[in-house]
Design an enzyme around this catalytic site. Sequence first.
Site, PDB file in Angstrom:
ATOM      1  NE  ARG A 116     -53.076   7.556  12.022  1.00  0.00           N
ATOM      2  CZ  ARG A 116     -52.205   8.314  11.372  1.00  0.00           C
ATOM      3  NH1 ARG A 116     -52.126   9.587  11.592  1.00  0.00           N
ATOM      4  NH2 ARG A 116     -51.422   7.778  10.502  1.00  0.00           N
TER       5      ARG A 116
ATOM      6  CE  LYS B  92     -54.586  12.758   6.896  1.00  0.00           C
ATOM      7  NZ  LYS B  92     -53.499  12.859   7.881  1.00  0.00           N
TER       8      LYS B  92
ATOM      9  NE  ARG C   1     -48.764   3.807   7.133  1.00  0.00           N
ATOM     10  CZ  ARG C   1     -48.108   3.693   5.984  1.00  0.00           C
ATOM     11  NH1 ARG C   1     -48.721   3.955   4.847  1.00  0.00           N
ATOM     12  NH2 ARG C   1     -46.856   3.369   5.981  1.00  0.00           N
TER      13      ARG C   1
ATOM     14  NE  ARG D  24     -55.998  11.126  -4.807  1.00  0.00           N
ATOM     15  CZ  ARG D  24     -56.657  12.147  -4.256  1.00  0.00           C
ATOM     16  NH1 ARG D  24     -56.248  12.658  -3.117  1.00  0.00           N
ATOM     17  NH2 ARG D  24     -57.718  12.655  -4.853  1.00  0.00           N
TER      18      ARG D  24
ATOM     19  NE  ARG E 287     -44.695   8.468   3.744  1.00  0.00           N
ATOM     20  CZ  ARG E 287     -45.726   8.954   4.429  1.00  0.00           C
ATOM     21  NH1 ARG E 287     -46.140  10.180   4.218  1.00  0.00           N
ATOM     22  NH2 ARG E 287     -46.336   8.199   5.312  1.00  0.00           N
TER      23      ARG E 287
END
Length: 195
Positions: free
Chosen positions: A92, A16, A144, A127, A133
Amino acid sequence: MAAVRLVILGRQGSGKGTQAARLVGAYGPVHISTGDMLRTAVKSGTPLGLQAKALMDSGDLVGDGLINSIVSERLAASDVEVQGFLLDGYPRTPDQATALEGFLAEAGTPLDTALNLEVPVDEVTARMVARGRADDTEEAIRRRLDLYESETAPLLAWFDERGLLDVVDGLGAEEAVFDRLSSVIDSRLGVGDAR
Ligand code: AMP
């Protein structure tokens, strides 16, 4: 160039962010990434950042009221009026979608489309583990993705009911995915129409 008003949806790790940057280059909207705004706030230690940090670290969502007010303020800025926007990471939750609908109705600036970048859960998990991160612990990733299925996935139906959903296959080369996104946007904008 006319202002385009877009939402990009997709699981974390769907590409994204990368595609959003390319869309900004090609269509010129202001990139509004709530995740980036929150990370900046955390880095500079603002009251908002302090409030958001723990939630972000655990993969939980920041409260709707807080996010809605950040976004409504950003949408009201003059660059957005001229260039349009690409919302990335927002809405969201159903409450955020309803709030967005209200902001846009009030401004008289309807959305052109919500793009859903479709990449299966197994692929995005691989991924995200690979990108490493700081807030990508295994537990936060799982949290998430769970929240995406429970809170964000229902928004696909919400946009679809309003005739505003385009589902785009997010697998394959970056360039190929970008071409798919561009062609659905162009058709929404009526580019190439014999009108
Ligand atoms: P992102 O970069 O979009 O994955 O966002 C990183 C983190 O910021 C998320 O895991 C949430 O904790 C928070 N966040 C970003 N956007 C939102 C939003 N629209 N609503 C609630 N929390 C958000």
